[in-house]
Write an enzyme that holds these catalytic residues in place. Structure first.
Site, PDB file in Angstrom:
ATOM      1  N   PRO A 125      29.391  30.162  60.601  1.00 53.94           N
ATOM      2  CA  PRO A 125      28.765  31.085  61.557  1.00 53.94           C
ATOM      3  C   PRO A 125      27.782  30.358  62.473  1.00 53.94           C
ATOM      4  O   PRO A 125      26.909  29.645  62.000  1.00 53.94           O
ATOM      5  CB  PRO A 125      28.044  32.095  60.658  1.00 53.94           C
ATOM      6  CG  PRO A 125      28.770  32.019  59.355  1.00 53.94           C
ATOM      7  CD  PRO A 125      29.185  30.591  59.212  1.00 53.94           C
ATOM      8  N   GLU A 126      27.963  30.523  63.775  1.00 55.49           N
ATOM      9  CA  GLU A 126      27.085  29.897  64.759  1.00 55.49           C
ATOM     10  C   GLU A 126      26.247  30.981  65.435  1.00 55.49           C
ATOM     11  O   GLU A 126      26.217  32.118  64.983  1.00 55.49           O
ATOM     12  CB  GLU A 126      27.913  29.106  65.768  1.00 55.49           C
ATOM     13  CG  GLU A 126      28.775  28.014  65.155  1.00 55.49           C
ATOM     14  CD  GLU A 126      27.973  26.836  64.604  1.00 55.49           C
ATOM     15  OE1 GLU A 126      26.755  26.737  64.901  1.00 55.49           O
ATOM     16  OE2 GLU A 126      28.557  26.012  63.880  1.00 55.49           O
TER      17      GLU A 126
END
Length: 275
Positions: free
Chosen positions: A2-3
């Site tokens: 997850p960014e």
């Protein structure tokens, strides 16, 4: 992993349900994730109200306040973490390591690889926490523009793509978003950062902002484990021009997309469009 877009989508999804809600308690099912989880975290949280949910880079910050004390719950999703809102009676599964309990719902952290983080900062000034103090500029902030990017890269001979992914310079731009931003700006991932002109720095800064904003609007990218707080999936990866499309035609020129390795990561780009 997850960014920034995925973390921001999680934050936005949680806000309507948890903002200003009082915490009934917490359940900790493992002593540590990437770091040791503070002892007695359940007792520290019980009775506090969630005043705000903020994001700093890829960290979610739950500002909590009670009658006489407060602090900030720091949460990082690691490589495989996700947050879900579930009914209080929902049984926990094998990788559900933490529950934050409210009157009518439960915020559940699932992290199969245990690379996430769950920490508590007592009082104010969470930005000085060791995990946050060294983070770079927010790419969606007003301060991130072509002038800033040009000044920040003048002494940098490294290729621009790994530099964009360095959280000490800019936070939250993962592999997908760096590749797509560079394609949108027409800049090769191999180009030395200090050889990008002032005008092209403006193009790249605008491309980063546009790419991240589009990803947030699309719900992020669900490549492996990431899901929304309601269990849904992001779809930005379906719109990628070059990421994970080696050998396929570039949507801009029709030439084949190429893949190289940079810093141990795959980089996708169009040799015709990106110079």
């Amino acid at each position: 992993m997850p960014e920034l877009p995925e973390v921001e989508v999680s934050r936005q999804g949680l806000l309507p349900f948890l903002s200003q809600q009082r915490i009934a308690g917490a359940i900790v099912r493992t002593p540590r994730l990437r770091h040791e989880i503070p002892a007695g975290l359940d007792a520290r949280l019980a009775g506090l109200r969630v005043e705000a949910i903020r994001r700093r880079g890829k960290y979610l910050l739950f500002d909590c306040q009670g009658e006489h004390a407060g602090g900030c719950l720091i949460l990082h999703l690691g490589m495989s973490g996700s947050l879900r809102l579930v009914a209080p009676a929902t049984p926990a599964q094998a990788h559900d390591h933490f529950d934050l309990l409210f009157a009518d719902t439960v915020l559940r952290l699932r992290d199969p690889r245990r690379f996430g983080a769950l920490l508590w900062h007592e009082g104010e000034g969470v930005e000085t926490h060791p995990l946050l103090a060294g983070l770079g500029i927010e790419p969606l902030s007003a301060a991130f523009d072509g002038d800033w990017l040009h000044a920040a890269t003048r002494g940098r001979r490294a290729p621009i793509k790994p530099l964009l992914m360095d959280s000490r310079l800019v936070v939250g731009i993962g592999n997908i978003y760096a590749a797509e931003s560079l394609h949108l700006a027409g800049i090769s991932p191999r180009r030395a950062a200090n050889r990008i002109s002032h005008a092209r720095c403006h193009l790249l800064a605008a491309a980063v902002r546009s790419t991240l904003s589009a990803a947030i609007a699309a719900g992020g990218s669900s490549v492996r484990d990431y899901v929304h707080s309601d269990g849904g999936a992001g779809c930005f990866q379906l719109r990628c021009a070059v990421y994970d499309r080696a050998g396929e035609p570039c949507p801009a020129c029709g030439g084949p997309v190429k893949m190289i390795r940079q810093g141990g990561r795959s980089s996708f780009y169009c040799p015709r469009c990106q110079r």
